[in-house]
Design a protein around this motif. Structure first.
Motif, short mmCIF file in Angstrom:
data_model
loop_
_atom_site.label_atom_id
_atom_site.label_comp_id
_atom_site.label_asym_id
_atom_site.label_seq_id
_atom_site.Cartn_x
_atom_site.Cartn_y
_atom_site.Cartn_z
N ILE A 175 0.87 -1.18 0.00
CA ILE A 175 0.00 0.00 0.00
C ILE A 175 0.90 1.23 0.00
CG2 ILE A 175 -1.79 1.27 1.23
CD1 ILE A 175 -2.70 -1.38 2.44
N SER A 176 0.88 1.98 -1.07
CA SER A 176 1.78 3.12 -1.21
C SER A 176 1.06 4.24 -1.93
CB SER A 176 3.05 2.72 -1.98
OG SER A 176 3.97 3.79 -2.03
N ARG A 177 1.38 5.48 -1.59
CA ARG A 177 0.71 6.65 -2.19
C ARG A 177 1.68 7.83 -2.15
NH1 ARG A 177 -1.88 9.68 2.39
NH2 ARG A 177 -1.05 8.69 4.24
N ILE A 178 1.38 8.85 -2.91
CA ILE A 178 2.15 10.10 -2.90
C ILE A 178 1.23 11.20 -2.41
CG2 ILE A 178 3.37 11.79 -4.32
CD1 ILE A 178 4.18 9.49 -6.17
N VAL A 179 1.71 12.00 -1.46
CA VAL A 179 0.87 13.02 -0.84
C VAL A 179 1.54 14.38 -0.92
CG1 VAL A 179 -0.22 13.77 1.31
CG2 VAL A 179 -0.18 11.35 0.73
N MET A 180 0.76 15.40 -1.28
CA MET A 180 1.22 16.79 -1.22
C MET A 180 0.88 17.31 0.17
SD MET A 180 2.65 19.13 -3.11
CE MET A 180 3.56 19.61 -1.66
N ASN A 181 1.92 17.55 0.99
CA ASN A 181 1.74 17.83 2.42
C ASN A 181 1.92 19.30 2.73
OD1 ASN A 181 2.03 17.89 5.31
ND2 ASN A 181 2.49 15.70 5.24
N GLU A 182 0.88 19.93 3.26
CA GLU A 182 0.95 21.35 3.62
C GLU A 182 1.84 21.57 4.83
OE1 GLU A 182 -0.35 25.51 3.63
OE2 GLU A 182 -0.74 23.94 2.16
N THR A 183 1.76 20.67 5.82
CA THR A 183 2.49 20.85 7.08
C THR A 183 3.99 20.81 6.88
OG1 THR A 183 0.65 19.79 8.23
CG2 THR A 183 2.71 20.02 9.44
N THR A 184 4.47 19.83 6.10
CA THR A 184 5.91 19.68 5.90
C THR A 184 6.41 20.35 4.63
OG1 THR A 184 5.52 17.53 4.81
CG2 THR A 184 5.98 17.51 7.18
N SER A 185 5.53 20.97 3.87
CA SER A 185 5.89 21.71 2.65
C SER A 185 6.64 20.83 1.66
CB SER A 185 6.76 22.93 3.01
OG SER A 185 6.14 23.72 3.98
N ASP A 186 6.19 19.59 1.49
CA ASP A 186 6.85 18.72 0.54
C ASP A 186 5.88 17.70 -0.03
OD1 ASP A 186 6.45 16.89 2.56
OD2 ASP A 186 8.56 16.65 3.07
N SER A 187 6.37 16.95 -1.01
CA SER A 187 5.62 15.84 -1.58
C SER A 187 6.33 14.56 -1.13
CB SER A 187 5.60 15.93 -3.10
OG SER A 187 5.02 14.78 -3.66
#
Length: 820
Positions: free
Chosen positions: A258-270
């Protein structure tokens, strides 16, 4: 008639609603209410209503059904929440999927399919895609609408990120605004491409409208800024680039992963996140931006960033800094200009290798040209500045750049070739340098051959003798042979530089020994840290500091020049900091007057940037473990530099915390979980940073403060004042006469209290702290801090110690506190 038909459907709602909590699909006249869910055929995903984090709003979303930590991957009504449990999902009279507020029949969200199905059907597929299709259509993949065309913050396997040029559709990721709010945040990730101008497609993260990170253009094998993207056992990937579509996608090889790519506001990264079932947690791999060189435009126009160099920014060969004085202070945004102006008809090209290709916004691509034709095309246009192949797999295609070249990065290997336009005089200079190097190499070869075996023998004997002498020195001073990657100074050299370690040259004394001022024969001023034989720092800590600091390059970290090991003597040689350490100013009434608020705020921001580099941007994640005022040095311009890495620990990219049986550090700065349980993480450093901020603002030492204030610690005093809306009373009287922005000082007190919260999970990371300091982030209310009173902290310490001693009789390992 249509309105009447829809009203009729709605009135029959309760007659046709399913009486069970799960459904497999939705057809006309059926409703999925709040409390009912739609489940994919194999039970992988679930669609339903949810409430994020501490919010009270309700949203329609998709999440992993069998993962205990609810992980939402898609939200329908991202920016239009329902404030109660009246939500209902159904198919309306036009065959579109609609989300309603059942109380007032208003539409919260809907699809907009241009084609109406004869027999519409809504299904949740096992890849997480919610689809609307015509049940009478023989091709079950003819979707009238699908959630994969409208992603939220998550890029799932088999989803396409990019453009459908025929439909005029763009698929992009956008971060959540916060953990409580799935509405679009500041960060977006999309494939940038201009169909009209035929630009070179590449992935781009934007913060608002500003460019934040580029993947580099797709070169037929990978994105040019991602040399580590290659065939692997976890997933396959494709990039499709034709007249109909331009997109990137991937597919998992093993369906159990189970794997996904997330655009993260908190850590300012993908981040690529993978579920680890044994640990019941998501682990992050391959986050971008990875380091300082990944931040967009780090080195300005015509500059290149090399993370292994110091400084990381250099001008491309044939260019020079636009403003040398700014370049000398490591301010590179102005970039570089040419050494010699172009003349168009007499220009040529110089080949640069192993690059992340420049920003592709101002490019032109022709996929049928070869490299020779591409060169001719670029040379014929005086505005063309560079060219290369667009497909390195086939060695074909042509892409050319116009104007200045932005956001170039140099890799050790697996980068791409780029041919940059140069004037005839610059090319001649380059050719002369090449010729000179060739002549030197030939001369050396001829000289060695002419000298014959005698010269070779003498060289071998000399090298062997040098090696033996060096080995003797190293064996005396080290238990292991290690390459410490720094210049080794002789003891006599350092002794001469410091006037035999004269008391007149002594700058101060730290926990591991005295520090002396010195001057080398080259007239370079240095600071020499002399490890005391009685100190707590042994060979391990000393080698640790050398190896760590040799790899760190940042304007807010002290620069090490070399080291010396001679018998029992262990010396570290640093750049000299003329303004000593931060504690010399903030805890002294006379010197404190020199440190006005604007400069104090600059120092706070500099320390924060140094810590963010250690935690997030350096090649290894580094926990300092002894951040305090005396370990922050100030250069001639009062810029802060974090020093003393003797206690620092390194983590691998996916490790977030560690523990130790020997707690070492300084009372008054240690986080509670570290002081009592030996647990340390980046949040331990955040706690120390919060203490340091309070000390800078108040002019008071954290340790010992409680004796003056009815048993309250400095943290407790600041917390109490903030709760009473009297935070301004905390500000040191020396700062009160110099600050102009009261709101900025109070904001810093607020941020400091967020950093010293009792639980590490509540504390922000340093990238979030920097956003807060810049005023770009709304501040949450802090929870109660650690070490609120003397009684809470030190009685707890004694209690903990008694428990540890009693446990020792049962042969239980104990925690030893070794404070400095």
């Amino acid at each position: 008639m249509g309105c009447f038909h829809f009203l009729f459907i709605f009135l029959l709602h309760h007659l046709f609603i399913a009486t069970f909590a799960q459904v497999n699909c939705i057809r006309p006249l059926q409703f999925m209410n709040d409390g009912t869910t739609l489940v994919s055929s194999k039970g992988t995903f679930q669609l339903g209503f949810f409430t994020p984090s501490s919010s009270k709003n309700r949203y329609l979303g998709i999440w992993y059904r069998n993962i205990p930590v609810q992980t939402v991957v898609w939200v329908a009504n991202r920016c239009n929440p329902i404030n109660d449990s009246s939500g209902s999902l159904t198919i309306n009279a036009t065959g579109n999927l609609v989300l309603l507020r059942a109380q007032n029949k208003s539409v919260v969200w809907s699809t907009s399919s241009s084609k109406q199905a004869q027999k519409p059907l809504v299904q949740l597929l096992d890849n997480g895609n919610l689809v609307l299709r015509d049940e009478k259509d023989g091709n079950i993949e003819n979707y009238l609408w699908q959630s994969f065309d409208d992603p939220a913050d998550t890029f799932l396997p088999e989803m396409k990120l990019g453009w459908d040029l025929k439909r005029g559709l763009t698929r992009r990721l956008s971060s959540w605004k916060s953990l409580d709010d799935p509405c679009n945040g500041d960060f977006t990730f999309r494939i940038e491409y201009n169909e009209r101008l035929h630009t070179y497609p590449e992935g781009l993260i934007r913060k608002g409208t500003a460019k934040f990170y580029r993947t580099g253009p797709w070169n037929g094998i990978r994105f040019s800024g991602a040399p580590d993207l290659e065939p692997n056992p976890v997933f396959d990937y494709w990039f499709v680039y034709n007249d109909d579509e331009v997109y990137y996608t991937y597919r998992l090889k093993n369906k159990s992963v189970i794997s996904r790519i997330v655009m993260n506001e908190t850590t300012s990264d993908s981040q690529r996140l993978t579920w680890i079932e044994a640990e019941k947690t998501w682990k992050a791999y391959n986050s971008v931006p990875r380091d300082q060189c990944d931040h967009y435009g780090q080195c300005g126009a015509n500059g290149q960033c090399t993370i292994t160099e110091s400084p990381v920014c250099q001008c491309l060969k044939g260019f020079k800094p636009k403003f040398q004085e700014n370049w000398n202070t490591m301010y590179w945004s102005d970039g570089c200009v040419r050494n010699s102006p172009l003349s168009c008809e007499k220009d040529g090209f110089v080949k640069f290798v192993d690059l992340k290709l420049p920003d592709a916004e101002h490019t032109w691509v022709n996929k049928s040209m070869n490299l020779r034709e591409c060169r001719a095309k670029c040379l014929s246009n005086c505005s063309c500045m560079a060219y290369t192949n667009s497909d390195i797999r086939e060695g074909s295609g042509c892409v050319v750049w116009f104007g200045d070249l932005f956001d170039i990065r140099r890799f050790p290997s697996r980068g791409q070739d780029l041919y940059i336009r140069m004037s005839a005089s610059e090319i001649a200079r380059t050719d002369r340098e090449k010729l000179k190097r060739a002549v030197i190499i030939i001369a050396i070869i001829v000289g060695l051959a002419g000298g014959g075996m005698t010269l070779v023998g003498l060289l071998i004997i000399r090298r062997r003798r040098q090696f033996q002498e060096r080995s003797v020195i190293m064996r005396r001073s080290e238990s292991q042979n290690e390459d410490l990657d720094l210049p080794l100074f002789g003891l006599q050299t350092i002794s001469t530089a410091t006037n035999d370690f004269s008391e007149n040259n002594k700058l101060g004394e730290g926990g591991f020994g005295p520090v002396y001022r010195g001057m080398l024969e080259t007239r370079q001023e240095i600071a020499v840290k002399r490890l005391s034989t009685w100190s707590g720092q042994g060979d391990h800590e000393f080698k640790n500091e050398i190896k760590l600091i040799a790899k760190l390059q940042h304007r807010n970290l002290v620069k090490v020049i070399g080291y010396c090991i001679h018998g029992e003597e262990k010396l570290l040689i640093y750049e000299y900091m003329p303004n000593k350490s931060l504690d010399y100013f903030i805890f002294d009434q006379c010197q404190g007057r020199l440190l006005e608020w604007p400069k104090s705020f600059q120092i706070i921001c500099g320390i924060a940037k140094g810590l963010m580099y250690l935690h997030h941007d350096s090649r290894l994640r580094i926990i300092h473990r002894d951040l305090k005022a005396s370990n922050v040095l100030l250069d001639e311009e009062m810029n802060p530099k974090i020093s003393d890495f003797g206690l620092a620990r390194t983590f691998s990219g996916d490790q977030i915390e560690g523990n130790t049986n020997k707690v070492v550090g300084t009372y008054g700065y240690m986080a509670p979980e570290y002081a009592f349980d030996g647990l340390f993480s980046i949040k331990s450093d955040v706690f120390s940073f919060g203490i340091l901020m309070l000390e800078i603002i108040s002019g008071k030492r954290s340790r010992g403060f409680y004796y003056e204030n009815n048993d309250l610690t400095l943290i407790g005093y600041a917390w109490t004042l903030m709760k009473e809306d009297k935070a301004c009373k905390l500000i040191d009287k020396c700062l009160r006469v110099s600050y102009e922005d009261m709101e900025e000082v109070l904001r810093c007190i607020h941020i400091a209290l967020l950093c010293v919260q009792q639980s590490p999970s509540d504390r922000p990371n340093m990238s979030s702290v920097i956003l807060m300091l810049s005023g770009e982030s709304v501040l949450p209310q802090p929870k109660p801090p650690g070490y609120f009173t003397n009684t809470n902290s030190w009685e707890g310490d004694r209690s903990s110690s008694s428990k540890l001693l009693s446990s020792s009789s049962c042969h239980t390992s104990i925690t030893v506190v070794d404070a400095r």
